[in-house]
Design a protein around this motif. Structure first.
Motif, PDB file in Angstrom:
ATOM      1  N   LYS A   1     -12.945   4.288  -4.982  1.00 46.87           N
ATOM      2  CA  LYS A   1     -12.752   3.157  -4.063  1.00 46.87           C
ATOM      3  C   LYS A   1     -14.070   2.891  -3.378  1.00 46.87           C
ATOM      4  CE  LYS A   1     -10.057   5.229  -1.368  1.00 46.87           C
ATOM      5  NZ  LYS A   1     -10.563   6.453  -1.928  1.00 46.87           N
TER       6      LYS A   1
ATOM      7  N   GLY B   1     -15.700   3.386   5.360  1.00 49.35           N
ATOM      8  CA  GLY B   1     -14.795   4.384   4.799  1.00 49.35           C
ATOM      9  C   GLY B   1     -14.815   5.698   5.535  1.00 49.35           C
TER      10      GLY B   1
ATOM     11  N   SER C   1      -5.985  -2.926  -3.804  1.00 49.03           N
ATOM     12  CA  SER C   1      -6.845  -3.052  -4.975  1.00 49.03           C
ATOM     13  C   SER C   1      -8.031  -2.113  -4.810  1.00 49.03           C
ATOM     14  CB  SER C   1      -7.304  -4.514  -5.094  1.00 49.03           C
ATOM     15  OG  SER C   1      -8.700  -4.606  -5.077  1.00 49.03           O
TER      16      SER C   1
ATOM     17  N   TRP D   1      -5.526  -1.028  -7.850  1.00 47.25           N
ATOM     18  CA  TRP D   1      -4.193  -0.453  -7.918  1.00 47.25           C
ATOM     19  C   TRP D   1      -4.246   0.779  -8.816  1.00 47.25           C
ATOM     20  CZ3 TRP D   1       0.061  -1.376  -5.190  1.00 47.25           C
ATOM     21  CH2 TRP D   1       1.251  -0.787  -5.624  1.00 47.25           C
TER      22      TRP D   1
ATOM     23  N   ASP E   1     -11.596   7.618   5.775  1.00 50.26           N
ATOM     24  CA  ASP E   1     -10.954   8.149   4.584  1.00 50.26           C
ATOM     25  C   ASP E   1     -11.028   9.677   4.602  1.00 50.26           C
ATOM     26  OD1 ASP E   1     -11.122   7.229   1.094  1.00 50.26           O
ATOM     27  OD2 ASP E   1     -10.042   8.836   2.117  1.00 50.26           O
TER      28      ASP E   1
ATOM     29  N   SER F   1      -4.472   1.098   0.317  1.00 53.17           N
ATOM     30  CA  SER F   1      -5.187  -0.006  -0.323  1.00 53.17           C
ATOM     31  C   SER F   1      -4.319  -0.604  -1.414  1.00 53.17           C
ATOM     32  CB  SER F   1      -6.497   0.485  -0.922  1.00 53.17           C
ATOM     33  OG  SER F   1      -6.209   1.422  -1.933  1.00 53.17           O
TER      34      SER F   1
ATOM     35  N   THR G   1       0.828  -1.209   0.000  1.00 52.32           N
ATOM     36  CA  THR G   1       0.000   0.000   0.000  1.00 52.32           C
ATOM     37  C   THR G   1       0.865   1.263   0.000  1.00 52.32           C
ATOM     38  OG1 THR G   1      -0.139   0.019   2.392  1.00 52.32           O
ATOM     39  CG2 THR G   1      -1.900  -1.121   1.233  1.00 52.32           C
TER      40      THR G   1
ATOM     41  N   SER H   1       2.070   3.417   5.897  1.00 49.35           N
ATOM     42  CA  SER H   1       2.562   2.202   5.249  1.00 49.35           C
ATOM     43  C   SER H   1       4.017   2.376   4.867  1.00 49.35           C
ATOM     44  CB  SER H   1       1.762   1.899   3.997  1.00 49.35           C
ATOM     45  OG  SER H   1       0.406   1.834   4.311  1.00 49.35           O
TER      46      SER H   1
ATOM     47  N   ASN I   1       1.159   2.502  -3.577  1.00 50.82           N
ATOM     48  CA  ASN I   1      -0.030   2.771  -4.372  1.00 50.82           C
ATOM     49  C   ASN I   1      -0.387   4.243  -4.204  1.00 50.82           C
ATOM     50  OD1 ASN I   1      -2.354   2.705  -5.783  1.00 50.82           O
ATOM     51  ND2 ASN I   1      -3.375   1.169  -4.493  1.00 50.82           N
TER      52      ASN I   1
ATOM     53  N   SER J   1     -15.089  -0.138   1.582  1.00 56.44           N
ATOM     54  CA  SER J   1     -15.108  -1.557   1.901  1.00 56.44           C
ATOM     55  C   SER J   1     -14.751  -1.843   3.338  1.00 56.44           C
ATOM     56  CB  SER J   1     -14.147  -2.296   0.973  1.00 56.44           C
ATOM     57  OG  SER J   1     -12.903  -1.642   1.025  1.00 56.44           O
ATOM     58  N   GLY J   2     -14.221  -0.857   4.042  1.00 58.14           N
ATOM     59  CA  GLY J   2     -13.833  -1.097   5.436  1.00 58.14           C
ATOM     60  C   GLY J   2     -15.041  -1.297   6.315  1.00 58.14           C
TER      61      GLY J   2
END
Lengths: 370, 419
Positions: B401, B409, B43, B45, B412, B41, B32, B250, B35, B404-405
């Motif tokens: 994106k 999100g 994916s 990418w 974010d 994240s 990550t 990251s 990216n 999905s969390g």
């Protein structure tokens, strides 16, 4: 090299709680002597050594080194050096650093230390090995390094705590002679602890035999072997045949014991007991296997025993003959191997005699347990 | 198929699962960092980028956090290693009957929750300051309320116990006869300690120091109470998680992982190289005459080390010149096209809806099933507040994106800026 200094123990008691490790030890060690403490493990000999080196304070009594009372003086201030049973070489230091450790803590320069270490390495025939680590040396070499390290401190007294017990037989015998030589060369007092009577007898000027915290006898090797003072010494040092009984007759230093199973036997009273024994006392008579010989039966001499041959063992230099006297009395006889034939006597009843001068009698007491 | 091969396959499968469980998160986290997507994240990418390292190196909170973490780490090492060493030596000297009690007592701080240690450190030194009447503004008062001082004390209170365990293990192999031998040869007790015991303990001191530093560096639950107005790396990260993270964390993780790998490989290389030299010296192995340098022969750790270092160096090299602007522009364009398409679809849908609404009347209370994306039904999504459009499902698509969390999100940061 410093000359030997006398070490005296005056009425020393060492107790751990209720346990008495050393009872009333009185020892006078002459300067320059090779003195041994001999005894089975747990008899308190190492405790005495620790009291001399200063790791232990006696509960009572005094330790004198060169006439000076050592009470309250720590091990690092005493003129002694101890060689530990496991040698205790410093594993992370090179050999020369090990040897010169006593100079390092005294603040000597590296150059001086190296020079002295090399001299001592020469003396112990390990020249050029100074840069190795202790783990790279063999057992005998480590042994000699430990001696050199102790000598480097210029001690007046060298204390050795069973230093040869970890070595194999051949090396042990070699190191015995070597230790004795070193002692004679440097001339300082050696105090040696051992449970091996061979070591004590070959090397020492004087030997103290200990049993359960008590010193039974202090004398030179010959006297210890030939005139043991107590049944313990007689049975611990070398092999002995023991005859129990009661004193039936005393004339001066000689006595006759009426033994339980083997009749009347004549022997010398051990020197320390002359004049102290009475007719009718419980007594023990000791005679060495090598003091026995085959001979005519002569009951009047009171020095013969008749016994049946059980078996013989050939030991190279000598034969051991195991006999059984009256009432199942076990007797061992040693004969030098002079080429004679002894086979075929098994089961025969023979007469065995000895010289009364080679037998000792003393009050009955505890024997050394095997 | 024989049982043996089934067992072997099962074993391999188990190992694969085990290691992916262990290392998988680290791999994903590292990826990550490269990216370009604003939320960590893998994916979808977007673009390969080094920009998060830039962000990381320019983040003054993280830099400050690392700085204090290192200072506190060093202080903790000094304090807990010396306390642990002293405690372990006392353990060998203490009266035999008291030994197990003493051991339990000394080991207890490990069992006490870090939170409790943190709070009690804070309270104790505050009270202590009161007790000795360290007035406001005096040096002692400042000390007792100083986050660095308190954190070092708080962390050391249990890290010293870890250190002691390391020392006790080593001390058990120490022959006390060596100290006696040194004393007998005329050394003072200090000299015997410094020249005999300390060199023997050196490897244990080294490993205890590393252990203490790492334990201090990663500690959060004690630190969070004792740090007061300062910050350490852990408290900064915790704060960031609360406010919304970006892949610069990251990037930091990647740097730490790489440092760990390189250090571990370096140590292993060193160890194997020594073992090889020793073998050569003892004549058990021949000095190799291959074309490879000596330290690489028969030393997989060295080879991996060289490869990893090569990768890292080339990464740093390309980072200077590599620019993902082109890719980013493309991604942006794709995003815009997607958004335009979404808007178009939305408009179409709206006209259809308007037509049907004109028949039924508005019904804004019917929950839209598509709205329940996150576990909280999207209620935390800030878009809910700004976007009054009932046609909610299209928003995530425009967001590139999908949320999905588990929190839909909400973390974010883009959620706050979008729309």
């Amino acid at each position: 090299m410093s000359s030997g200094v006398a070490v005296d123990l005056e009425n020393v008691w060492i107790k751990f709680g209720d346990f008495v490790a050393v009872r009333e030890a009185n020892v006078n060690i002459n300067g320059g002597d090779f003195f041994s403490f001999l005894g089975p493990s747990g008899c308190g000999k190492t405790t005495i050594l620790r009291a001399v080196s200063g790791f232990l304070e006696p509960s009572d009594g005094r330790v004198l080194i060169g006439g000076n009372n050592m009470a309250g003086i720590g091990p690092n201030k005493r003129p002694t050096a101890l060689i530990f049973q496991n040698l205790a070489l410093f594993p992370l230091m090179k050999i020369w650093e090990n040897i010169s450790f006593s100079m390092e803590v005294a603040g000597a320069s590296a150059k001086e230390r190296r020079k002295r270490a090399d001299e001592l390495l020469d003396m112990i025939a390990l020249e050029g090995q100074g840069d190795k680590l202790p783990s790279e040396l063999s057992g005998g070499q480590k042994q000699r390094v430990a001696i050199a390290r102790a000598l480097c401190a210029n001690p007046d007294v060298l204390l050795l705590d069973e230093p040869l017990s970890a070595l194999d037989l051949k090396l042990r015998q070699h190191m015995r002679t070597e230790l004795r030589e070193i002692q004679q060369r440097v001339g300082i007092t050696f105090i040696y602890i051992t449970h091996d009577q061979g070591e004590a007898l070959t090397m020492s000027d004087n030997v103290a035999v200990m049993k359960a915290g008590v010193i039974d006898q202090i004398d030179n090797g010959h006297e210890i072997y030939d005139r043991p003072a107590t049944p313990f010494v007689a049975s611990f040092v070398g092999e002995n045949n023991v005859f129990r009984g009661k004193i039936s007759q005393i004339s001066g230093s000689e006595a006759v014991i009426s033994s339980n199973r083997s009749g009347e036997l004549r022997a010398q009273i051990t020197p320390s007991q002359v004049g102290k024994m009475n007719v009718g006392d419980d007594a023990m008579m000791f005679v060495r296997p090598e003091a026995l010989a085959l001979g005519e039966s002569d009951p009047a001499s009171k020095t013969t025993v008749s016994a049946k041959v059980l078996n013989e063992e050939f030991e190279g230099a000598s034969f051991s003959v195991f006999l059984e006297g009256d009432g199942g009395k076990q007797i061992k006889m040693a004969m030098p191997n002079l080429g004679q034939k002894l086979e075929g006597h098994t089961g025969e009843t023979l007469s065995v005699h000895y010289d009364a001068n080679n037998a000792v009698v003393m009050p009955a007491g505890e024997l050394a347990s095997e | 198929m024989s049982t043996a091969s089934i067992i072997r396959i099962a074993l391999f499968a188990y190992l694969a699962i085990f290691f992916s469980y262990l290392l998988g998160p680290l791999v994903v986290m590292s990826l990550t960092a490269f990216n370009s997507a604003a939320f960590p994240s893998v994916s979808p990418w977007a673009c390969y980028t080094y920009e998060w390292f830039d962000v990381l190196f320019n983040d003054k909170h993280i830099k400050e956090g690392i700085y204090y973490s290192v200072i506190i780490g060093l202080g903790t090492v000094a304090l807990s290693v010396s306390m642990g060493l002293a405690a372990s030596i006392v353990l060998t000297q203490v009266w035999a009957k008291f030994r197990s009690t003493y051991y339990t007592l000394i080991i207890a701080p490990i069992l006490v929750p870090g939170v409790v240690l943190g709070i009690s450190t804070l309270v104790f030194w505050d009270r202590f300051g009161d007790f000795i009447r360290a007035g406001d503004g005096s040096m002692l008062d400042g000390l007792f309320h100083n986050g660095i001082f308190l954190t070092i004390l708080g962390q050391s209170s249990f890290i010293a116990s870890y250190c002691m365990l390391v020392f006790v293990a080593r001390l058990q192999r120490f022959d006390p006869g060596l100290t006696e031998a040194a004393l007998d040869l005329g050394a003072t007790h200090t000299q015997a300690f410094r020249k005999i015991l300390l060199p023997f303990m050196r490897p244990a001191i080294a490993s205890a120091s590393v252990l203490a530093f790492l334990a201090s560096f990663e500690n959060y639950n004690t630190t969070t109470f004792t740090i007061v107005k300062y910050k350490t790396l852990t408290t900064v990260l915790a704060q960031k998680v609360r406010l919304g993270i970006n892949p610069s964390i990251s990037a930091l993780a990647f740097i730490i992982i790489m440092m760990t790998i390189i250090l571990a490989l370096g140590f292993e290389t060193y160890r194997r190289n020594n073992a090889r030299k020793e073998a050569v010296r003892l004549g058990k192995a021949k000095e190799s005459k291959g074309f490879l340098p000596g330290f690489l022969t028969g030393n997989p750790a060295a080879i991996v080390l060289v490869l990893v270092s090569f990768v890292v160096i080339s990464m740093i090299g390309t980072a200077q010149s590599y620019s993902p602007q082109q890719c980013k522009a493309e991604v942006l364009a794709a995003k815009k096209a997607e958004v335009a398409k979404a808007i178009k679809a939305l408009k179409l849908k709206r006209t259809i809806k308007q037509q049907s609404d004109s028949l039924k009347g508005p019904d804004i209370f019917t929950p839209d099933p598509a709205n329940k994306k996150g576990s909280f039904g999207g209620v935390f999504d800030p878009n809910n507040l700004t976007n009054e459009e009932p046609a909610k499902p299209e928003a995530p698509a425009a967001n590139k994106k999908p949320a999905s969390g588990a929190f839909g999100g909400v973390f974010d940061p883009n959620n706050l800026q979008k729309d």
